[in-house]
Write an enzyme that holds these catalytic residues in place. Sequence first.
Site, mmCIF file in Angstrom:
data_model
loop_
_atom_site.group_PDB
_atom_site.id
_atom_site.type_symbol
_atom_site.label_atom_id
_atom_site.label_comp_id
_atom_site.label_asym_id
_atom_site.label_seq_id
_atom_site.Cartn_x
_atom_site.Cartn_y
_atom_site.Cartn_z
ATOM 1 N N HIS A 82 45.050 28.257 35.732
ATOM 2 C CA HIS A 82 45.130 29.330 34.734
ATOM 3 C C HIS A 82 44.303 30.520 35.219
ATOM 4 O O HIS A 82 43.256 30.350 35.844
ATOM 5 C CB HIS A 82 44.566 28.821 33.403
ATOM 6 N N ASN A 112 43.293 34.789 33.897
ATOM 7 C CA ASN A 112 43.450 35.864 32.922
ATOM 8 C C ASN A 112 42.434 36.955 33.234
ATOM 9 O O ASN A 112 41.247 36.670 33.397
ATOM 10 C CB ASN A 112 43.220 35.333 31.498
ATOM 11 N N ARG A 154 41.460 40.993 31.756
ATOM 12 C CA ARG A 154 41.784 41.855 30.623
ATOM 13 C C ARG A 154 40.755 42.973 30.473
ATOM 14 O O ARG A 154 39.626 42.873 30.960
ATOM 15 C CB ARG A 154 41.840 41.020 29.345
ATOM 16 N N HIS A 208 36.616 27.069 44.132
ATOM 17 C CA HIS A 208 35.317 27.647 43.748
ATOM 18 C C HIS A 208 34.799 28.624 44.803
ATOM 19 O O HIS A 208 34.237 29.673 44.457
ATOM 20 C CB HIS A 208 34.290 26.536 43.515
#
EC number: 1.3.3.3
Length: 342
Positions: A112, A114, A116, A146
Amino acid sequence: MLKEPPKNSREKTKNLLLTLQDKICSGLENIDGKGKFTEESWLRDEGGGGRSRVLKNGSIFEQAGVNFSEVQGKELPQSIISQRPEAKGHEWFATGTSMVLHPKNPFIPTVHLNYRYFEAGPVWWFGGGADLTPFYPYLSDVRNFHKEHKKACEKVDKDLHKVFKPWCDEYFFLKHRNESRGIGGIFYDYQDGSGNIYRGNNQNGEASKVSENIGKSNLNWDNLFSLAENCGQAFLPSYLPIIEKRANKTYTSKEREFQLYRRGRYVEFNLVWDRGTIFGLQTNGRTESILMSLPPLARWEYGYKAKKGSREEFLTSIFTKPQDWLNDKDLENFCMENNIFD
């Protein structure tokens, strides 16, 4: 008082995030070899819109979604006002790119991402992150993920990763299960260059303590823009090598069943705890795009217990707990001895 963002801040972040969506989709199509993203553009009644891209039934990805949105509104929901009271009563602007990939092969982790950006009256901030959710543990895969994100953070400031890594462990945690969603990565929110780096709710946690020791952030808008840019660019090199290593590994129906069982945890987190999901639903976002993060298939099983000493048990006992993945020699030796290093 916050310094004002550049005059072209909205256009600049929008272009960054559109470009990120394009680059990720192109990289994923190339490695999948079969699947293609279909794009759906949409408009939001209250202002703004976005473009949702979904790839289904590829050779690698059972489902992959990469969304871009740019939306405006009259009043931010209370969940954000409680963090940023100065934004109350102001119209707001938000733009972001989010992605969730659900590979078919259980040896390739779900992932995942994201990034913003928000503006509301006198306040602005950046947020984002990326996290990995393996179903079968391989320490070398975890380390690659990582390492690339640590490098991206340290290009901007040597201290950021020290806070963002434990913040990610704290955020992607299923309180009702007392386990992490995966092996973490990085997570940050409400970054505007003022105050301490950590802006979460757990003042007794590791991220808060590390942040307190570091002291006040001295980053500006351009630094935080570069952070989003660097971290976005780190994604493909953090993830594609894992696919290349694992894609041709054959799996059994038992391993597929375990993957579907663990996907259930992903569903639980996204519907119960995820702030992005809650924000989207509270602001009349596009439901299809918001719930794109959910896997196409998942399963639940009452009272499941993995067999002691199995890879499934190593996942649930070690790889759903926060670890010092990059430096822990005991963990490395354990993984080597149990054939879960590489």
